[in-house]
Design a protein around this motif. Sequence first.
Motif, mmCIF file in Angstrom:
data_model
loop_
_atom_site.group_PDB
_atom_site.id
_atom_site.type_symbol
_atom_site.label_atom_id
_atom_site.label_comp_id
_atom_site.label_asym_id
_atom_site.label_seq_id
_atom_site.Cartn_x
_atom_site.Cartn_y
_atom_site.Cartn_z
ATOM 1 N N PHE A 27 0.815 -1.219 0.000
ATOM 2 C CA PHE A 27 0.000 0.000 0.000
ATOM 3 C C PHE A 27 0.850 1.270 0.000
ATOM 4 C CE2 PHE A 27 0.539 -0.280 4.594
ATOM 5 C CZ PHE A 27 0.511 1.039 5.018
ATOM 6 N N ILE A 28 2.033 1.249 0.619
ATOM 7 C CA ILE A 28 2.899 2.428 0.587
ATOM 8 C C ILE A 28 3.384 2.703 -0.841
ATOM 9 C CG2 ILE A 28 5.110 3.382 1.321
ATOM 10 C CD1 ILE A 28 3.064 3.514 3.486
ATOM 11 N N ALA A 29 3.900 1.656 -1.506
ATOM 12 C CA ALA A 29 4.404 1.831 -2.870
ATOM 13 C C ALA A 29 3.277 2.169 -3.840
ATOM 14 C CB ALA A 29 5.130 0.568 -3.321
ATOM 15 N N THR A 30 2.098 1.593 -3.638
ATOM 16 C CA THR A 30 0.949 1.910 -4.498
ATOM 17 C C THR A 30 0.597 3.384 -4.404
ATOM 18 O OG1 THR A 30 0.037 -0.322 -4.280
ATOM 19 C CG2 THR A 30 -1.475 1.418 -4.958
ATOM 20 N N ILE A 31 0.524 3.905 -3.186
ATOM 21 C CA ILE A 31 0.199 5.316 -2.990
ATOM 22 C C ILE A 31 1.245 6.214 -3.645
ATOM 23 C CG2 ILE A 31 -0.015 7.138 -1.246
ATOM 24 C CD1 ILE A 31 -1.190 4.952 0.611
ATOM 25 N N ILE A 32 2.524 5.871 -3.455
ATOM 26 C CA ILE A 32 3.602 6.689 -4.019
ATOM 27 C C ILE A 32 3.546 6.686 -5.545
ATOM 28 C CG2 ILE A 32 6.108 6.876 -4.278
ATOM 29 C CD1 ILE A 32 6.365 5.831 -1.416
ATOM 30 N N ILE A 33 3.368 5.504 -6.142
ATOM 31 C CA ILE A 33 3.352 5.384 -7.604
ATOM 32 C C ILE A 33 2.181 6.160 -8.202
ATOM 33 C CG2 ILE A 33 3.003 3.772 -9.516
ATOM 34 C CD1 ILE A 33 4.556 1.696 -7.863
ATOM 35 N N ILE A 34 0.994 6.021 -7.614
ATOM 36 C CA ILE A 34 -0.183 6.713 -8.144
ATOM 37 C C ILE A 34 -0.034 8.223 -8.013
ATOM 38 C CG2 ILE A 34 -2.654 7.076 -7.845
ATOM 39 C CD1 ILE A 34 -1.916 4.469 -9.228
ATOM 40 N N GLN A 35 0.474 8.675 -6.868
ATOM 41 C CA GLN A 35 0.643 10.116 -6.667
ATOM 42 C C GLN A 35 1.665 10.682 -7.647
ATOM 43 O OE1 GLN A 35 -1.264 11.842 -4.989
ATOM 44 N NE2 GLN A 35 -2.048 10.778 -3.210
ATOM 45 N N ILE A 36 2.772 9.963 -7.847
ATOM 46 C CA ILE A 36 3.818 10.444 -8.759
ATOM 47 C C ILE A 36 3.317 10.483 -10.196
ATOM 48 C CG2 ILE A 36 6.056 9.881 -9.782
ATOM 49 C CD1 ILE A 36 6.958 8.906 -7.048
ATOM 50 N N THR A 37 2.649 9.402 -10.645
ATOM 51 C CA THR A 37 2.162 9.363 -12.029
ATOM 52 C C THR A 37 1.087 10.415 -12.276
ATOM 53 O OG1 THR A 37 0.611 7.591 -11.410
ATOM 54 C CG2 THR A 37 2.712 6.939 -12.390
ATOM 55 N N SER A 38 0.234 10.656 -11.265
ATOM 56 C CA SER A 38 -0.798 11.686 -11.414
ATOM 57 C C SER A 38 -0.165 13.070 -11.510
ATOM 58 C CB SER A 38 -1.764 11.643 -10.227
ATOM 59 O OG SER A 38 -2.422 10.406 -10.176
ATOM 60 N N ASN A 200 -3.651 1.199 -13.021
ATOM 61 C CA ASN A 200 -4.755 0.704 -12.231
ATOM 62 C C ASN A 200 -4.284 0.563 -10.781
ATOM 63 O OD1 ASN A 200 -6.612 -0.902 -10.884
ATOM 64 N ND2 ASN A 200 -7.089 -2.109 -12.693
ATOM 65 N N VAL A 201 -4.989 1.220 -9.848
ATOM 66 C CA VAL A 201 -4.576 1.199 -8.440
ATOM 67 C C VAL A 201 -4.505 -0.222 -7.914
ATOM 68 C CG1 VAL A 201 -5.180 1.923 -6.106
ATOM 69 C CG2 VAL A 201 -5.502 3.494 -8.012
ATOM 70 N N TRP A 202 -5.568 -0.986 -8.146
ATOM 71 C CA TRP A 202 -5.594 -2.352 -7.606
ATOM 72 C C TRP A 202 -4.681 -3.283 -8.379
ATOM 73 C CZ3 TRP A 202 -6.800 -2.109 -3.003
ATOM 74 C CH2 TRP A 202 -7.823 -1.302 -2.541
ATOM 75 N N GLY A 203 -4.384 -2.969 -9.627
ATOM 76 C CA GLY A 203 -3.394 -3.759 -10.362
ATOM 77 C C GLY A 203 -2.014 -3.620 -9.749
ATOM 78 N N ILE A 204 -1.642 -2.375 -9.405
ATOM 79 C CA ILE A 204 -0.350 -2.137 -8.753
ATOM 80 C C ILE A 204 -0.310 -2.805 -7.387
ATOM 81 C CG2 ILE A 204 1.180 -0.351 -7.821
ATOM 82 C CD1 ILE A 204 0.091 1.534 -9.938
ATOM 83 N N TRP A 205 -1.389 -2.617 -6.622
ATOM 84 C CA TRP A 205 -1.436 -3.206 -5.277
ATOM 85 C C TRP A 205 -1.329 -4.728 -5.340
ATOM 86 C CZ3 TRP A 205 -4.701 -6.612 -2.741
ATOM 87 C CH2 TRP A 205 -4.550 -6.680 -1.357
ATOM 88 N N ALA A 206 -2.018 -5.339 -6.287
ATOM 89 C CA ALA A 206 -1.995 -6.800 -6.409
ATOM 90 C C ALA A 206 -0.591 -7.307 -6.748
ATOM 91 C CB ALA A 206 -2.993 -7.252 -7.481
ATOM 92 N N LEU A 207 0.086 -6.655 -7.688
ATOM 93 C CA LEU A 207 1.437 -7.072 -8.062
ATOM 94 C C LEU A 207 2.418 -6.912 -6.896
ATOM 95 C CD1 LEU A 207 1.629 -5.579 -11.658
ATOM 96 C CD2 LEU A 207 1.661 -8.004 -11.075
ATOM 97 N N LEU A 208 2.320 -5.792 -6.206
ATOM 98 C CA LEU A 208 3.206 -5.575 -5.056
ATOM 99 C C LEU A 208 2.879 -6.538 -3.923
ATOM 100 C CD1 LEU A 208 3.320 -1.677 -5.078
ATOM 101 C CD2 LEU A 208 5.160 -3.237 -5.709
ATOM 102 N N SER A 209 1.619 -6.915 -3.788
ATOM 103 C CA SER A 209 1.239 -7.896 -2.765
ATOM 104 C C SER A 209 1.834 -9.267 -3.082
ATOM 105 C CB SER A 209 -0.285 -7.995 -2.666
ATOM 106 O OG SER A 209 -0.838 -6.791 -2.202
ATOM 107 N N ILE A 210 1.862 -9.613 -4.357
ATOM 108 C CA ILE A 210 2.484 -10.878 -4.755
ATOM 109 C C ILE A 210 3.965 -10.880 -4.384
ATOM 110 C CG2 ILE A 210 3.165 -12.278 -6.750
ATOM 111 C CD1 ILE A 210 0.534 -11.461 -8.063
ATOM 112 N N LEU A 211 4.659 -9.808 -4.753
ATOM 113 C CA LEU A 211 6.084 -9.725 -4.471
ATOM 114 C C LEU A 211 6.354 -9.726 -2.973
ATOM 115 C CD1 LEU A 211 9.005 -9.342 -5.432
ATOM 116 C CD2 LEU A 211 8.585 -6.874 -5.436
#
Length: 373
Positions: A27-38, A200-211
């Motif tokens: 969730f930390i990396a997801t928030i950072i990635i979405i904020q930066i890309t936006s 996609n927010v949940w796409g990023i979260w899902a991939l990072l959750s896998i890792l």
Amino acid sequence: MRHLIITRFIHLKKQWFSFFLWLVLPFIATIIIIQITSYIQQDTKVPIGLVLEEETNQAMNLYQSIEESPLLRVEKLNKTDALRNLKKHEIDSVFIIRDGYENAIKSGQRNQLIQGYHSNLSFAYNPVKEMIASLVQQETGRSKAAYFIMDLSKEHSSNLSWTWDEIVETSKMVQQEENLLHSTFTYASNSIERETSTFNVWGIWALLSILSTMLLFDWIIKERSKNIKIRFPFMKISFQNYLLGNLLIYTVILFLMDGISLIIIYQLFNGINLPSIGTLFSFRMMLILGAFLLALCFKNIFNYYSFSFAFTLFLAISSGALFPVKGITNRFTWLEFVNPLNSFLSGNATILWSFILIIISGIWYGREVFRNA
């Protein structure tokens, strides 16, 4: 169970930083990635100059349609200033809505309605030109349909006497209500249109959750070493039960973290669509069982880390979580069926893979019990 929990936290005490890092990574990396890309997206719009030689209703409608594009930053200029800015490379290209545009649209003409200029550094000229051309084609199509309806009304002596303007306005209303020709993508709300994000927010979260889940389960490899396993014949608990007990501890921790993550993401993105409890539960169970079984297949922790990153990268490219893969999945439909992220990203429970992994886990446990009998 109490002894297992105490033992696990003794291990975590020595590895608390890596454990905490992988736990909060999704969730930390997801928030950072979405904020930066936006944020970056605001500065990566293509600057173009738009010249209006007439300011009729049709010309202004086209101007507004172009200006509403999330990919363009439109500057309304006169022809002299627009060409000067183009030569100075301050804008990517220039498009002129020529005098007589409205009359040409109403008469059904499609050629030479817009004049374009570009330089040797105009990298986005062709796609922008095609986009504007599609908008013009849309208007000419409406005009042609309006005349066709008016001719039908006259031919059949209908009592309904619609004007050209009324038919065109009605077609625009239908387009907006039915969303026939245009789609708006949002990530923050169902009802309020916001700035779109590339990913996609949940796409990023899902991939990072896998890792992160795979990296958290490196404890299995570390504790399967001969120096540790040799002690279990003298203990009250078998090694497989020890692994399952710790698996339960990690399951509870990860579910708690998922709940916290959803609350934080929901608050930050102001009403984003949340996955249902069933969708999240089945997806998390698939990740936990998958990471558990994969870790059992490795004896070298470096090889396990390498596989974890490579597997996540493969899913990022092939699953459609980050990049559209419709062209591939339309050709190979079985890819959607075997994709472990497809159900979660579609908002459905991950039944197939969870069921398969539960069966494999049962086979592993039964085999270990039989081996130690």
